[in-house]
Design a protein around this motif. Structure first.
Motif, PDB file in Angstrom:
ATOM      1  N   GLN A  22       0.713  -1.209   0.151  1.00 52.08           N
ATOM      2  CA  GLN A  22       0.064  -0.249  -0.096  1.00 52.08           C
ATOM      3  C   GLN A  22       0.879   1.293   0.130  1.00 52.08           C
ATOM      4  O   GLN A  22       0.761   2.463  -0.667  1.00 52.08           O
ATOM      5  CB  GLN A  22      -0.648  -0.465   0.933  1.00 52.08           C
ATOM      6  CG  GLN A  22      -1.834  -0.527   1.033  1.00 52.08           C
ATOM      7  CD  GLN A  22      -2.826  -1.304   2.406  1.00 52.08           C
ATOM      8  OE1 GLN A  22      -2.347  -0.677   3.518  1.00 52.08           O
ATOM      9  NE2 GLN A  22      -4.077  -2.268   2.060  1.00 52.08           N
ATOM     10  N   GLN A  23       2.056   1.090   0.970  1.00 52.02           N
ATOM     11  CA  GLN A  23       2.850   2.166   0.325  1.00 52.02           C
ATOM     12  C   GLN A  23       3.784   2.625  -1.140  1.00 52.02           C
ATOM     13  O   GLN A  23       4.747   3.684  -1.069  1.00 52.02           O
ATOM     14  CB  GLN A  23       3.872   2.253   1.226  1.00 52.02           C
ATOM     15  CG  GLN A  23       3.693   1.830   2.403  1.00 52.02           C
ATOM     16  CD  GLN A  23       3.061   2.771   3.371  1.00 52.02           C
ATOM     17  OE1 GLN A  23       3.317   4.598   3.099  1.00 52.02           O
ATOM     18  NE2 GLN A  23       1.507   2.871   4.192  1.00 52.02           N
ATOM     19  N   ALA A  67      -6.361   5.643  -6.873  1.00 51.92           N
ATOM     20  CA  ALA A  67      -6.757   6.788  -6.373  1.00 51.92           C
ATOM     21  C   ALA A  67      -7.923   7.418  -6.678  1.00 51.92           C
ATOM     22  O   ALA A  67      -8.392   7.395  -7.797  1.00 51.92           O
ATOM     23  CB  ALA A  67      -5.527   8.069  -7.204  1.00 51.92           C
ATOM     24  N   TYR A 108      -0.102   1.001  -6.601  1.00 51.45           N
ATOM     25  CA  TYR A 108      -0.918   1.013  -5.203  1.00 51.45           C
ATOM     26  C   TYR A 108      -1.401   2.302  -5.349  1.00 51.45           C
ATOM     27  O   TYR A 108      -2.778   2.546  -5.599  1.00 51.45           O
ATOM     28  CB  TYR A 108      -0.626   0.403  -3.675  1.00 51.45           C
ATOM     29  CG  TYR A 108      -1.424   0.484  -3.274  1.00 51.45           C
ATOM     30  CD1 TYR A 108      -2.018  -0.888  -3.096  1.00 51.45           C
ATOM     31  CD2 TYR A 108      -1.720   1.622  -2.666  1.00 51.45           C
ATOM     32  CE1 TYR A 108      -3.962  -1.156  -2.019  1.00 51.45           C
ATOM     33  CE2 TYR A 108      -3.166   1.258  -1.317  1.00 51.45           C
ATOM     34  CZ  TYR A 108      -3.639   0.526  -1.794  1.00 51.45           C
ATOM     35  OH  TYR A 108      -5.283  -0.003  -0.360  1.00 51.45           O
ATOM     36  N   GLN A 109      -0.507   3.138  -4.975  1.00 53.43           N
ATOM     37  CA  GLN A 109      -1.128   5.181  -4.918  1.00 53.43           C
ATOM     38  C   GLN A 109      -1.963   5.676  -6.200  1.00 53.43           C
ATOM     39  O   GLN A 109      -3.403   5.655  -6.091  1.00 53.43           O
ATOM     40  CB  GLN A 109       0.091   5.558  -3.912  1.00 53.43           C
ATOM     41  CG  GLN A 109       0.370   5.211  -2.719  1.00 53.43           C
ATOM     42  CD  GLN A 109       1.370   6.246  -2.359  1.00 53.43           C
ATOM     43  OE1 GLN A 109       1.668   6.612  -2.626  1.00 53.43           O
ATOM     44  NE2 GLN A 109       1.944   5.879  -1.299  1.00 53.43           N
TER      45      GLN A 109
END
Length: 215
Positions: free
Chosen positions: A184-185, A194, A189-190
């Motif tokens: 998730q970091q 989003a 993933y971000q």
């Protein structure tokens, strides 16, 4: 059938029904909440096909030990699938329902699923409200159950020219909580997730596209 349904329902059909049945009999809050979600999803389906011009396609299907178990009705509006309902052939009971909410481009932005075990209707074995996002060649969805618990996240597509295939299962079937947290970091993933809500909020009550019933 939707592959997300098979993720849970398939193993339960073979291994988990007696245990699941006993668990639901002991948890009436769960039973009421998940049955209400299934009923509301069916209600939304009926409202949509009444309001919209639809075409229906009917097939039959089942499982290895029940090859002719259900009748499946798929409904299309402007060539796009808006809902799919499976009814048990013998009893006429609801087996699986899916409703797809699309944007002006025809993309699914939200979908609802409820699924029962064959011949078992104390409560659905699976309920999902899923939110979808489309970010620069990526398609991601985040799914919650009818109790509001985050269930699974998935993202596919390409990012900076590289293929992406992410799956985060909150039941830790596919990885540990620590591995999920590290994932998730990451920038990919971000980018994937989003804009997606982190809680289901008002959409735990199955809801159609904005303004569809105001026309």
């Amino acid at each position: 059938m939707n592959p997300r349904i098979l993720l849970l329902v398939g193993p339960l059909l073979v291994h988990g029904a007696p245990v699941f049945s006993q668990a639901l009999q002991e948890d009436q809050t769960h039973v009421q909440t998940w049955n209400r979600f299934a009923d509301q999803t069916l209600k939304l389906h009926r409202q949509l096909i009444e309001e919209l011009a639809v075409k229906r396609k009917t097939t039959t299907g089942g499982y290895a030990h029940l090859p002719e178990f259900y009748r499946e009705e798929s409904y299309f509006h402007d060539g796009e699938l808006i809902s799919r309902v499976q009814w048990e052939m013998e009893s006429g009971d609801l087996h699986v329902i899916e409703v797809f909410i699309r944007d002006d481009q025809g993309r699914v932005v939200r979908d609802y699923t409820a699924a029962y075990l064959p011949e078992y209707h104390n409560a659905p074995t699976q309920t999902l409200v899923s939110f979808h996002a489309y970010n620069n060649g990526l398609h991601a969805f985040r799914s919650f159950d009818a109790s509001g618990e985050l269930n699974v996240e998935r993202c596919t597509g390409t990012h900076e020219g590289e293929p992406v295939e992410l799956l985060v299962d909150l039941g830790s079937v596919f990885g540990s909580a620590e591995e999920d947290s590290e994932l998730q970091q990451t920038p990919v993933y971000q980018r994937c997730f989003a804009g997606l809500p982190e809680e289901p909020g008002k959409y735990l009550i199955p809801t159609g596209p904005a303004g569809w019933n105001e026309r």
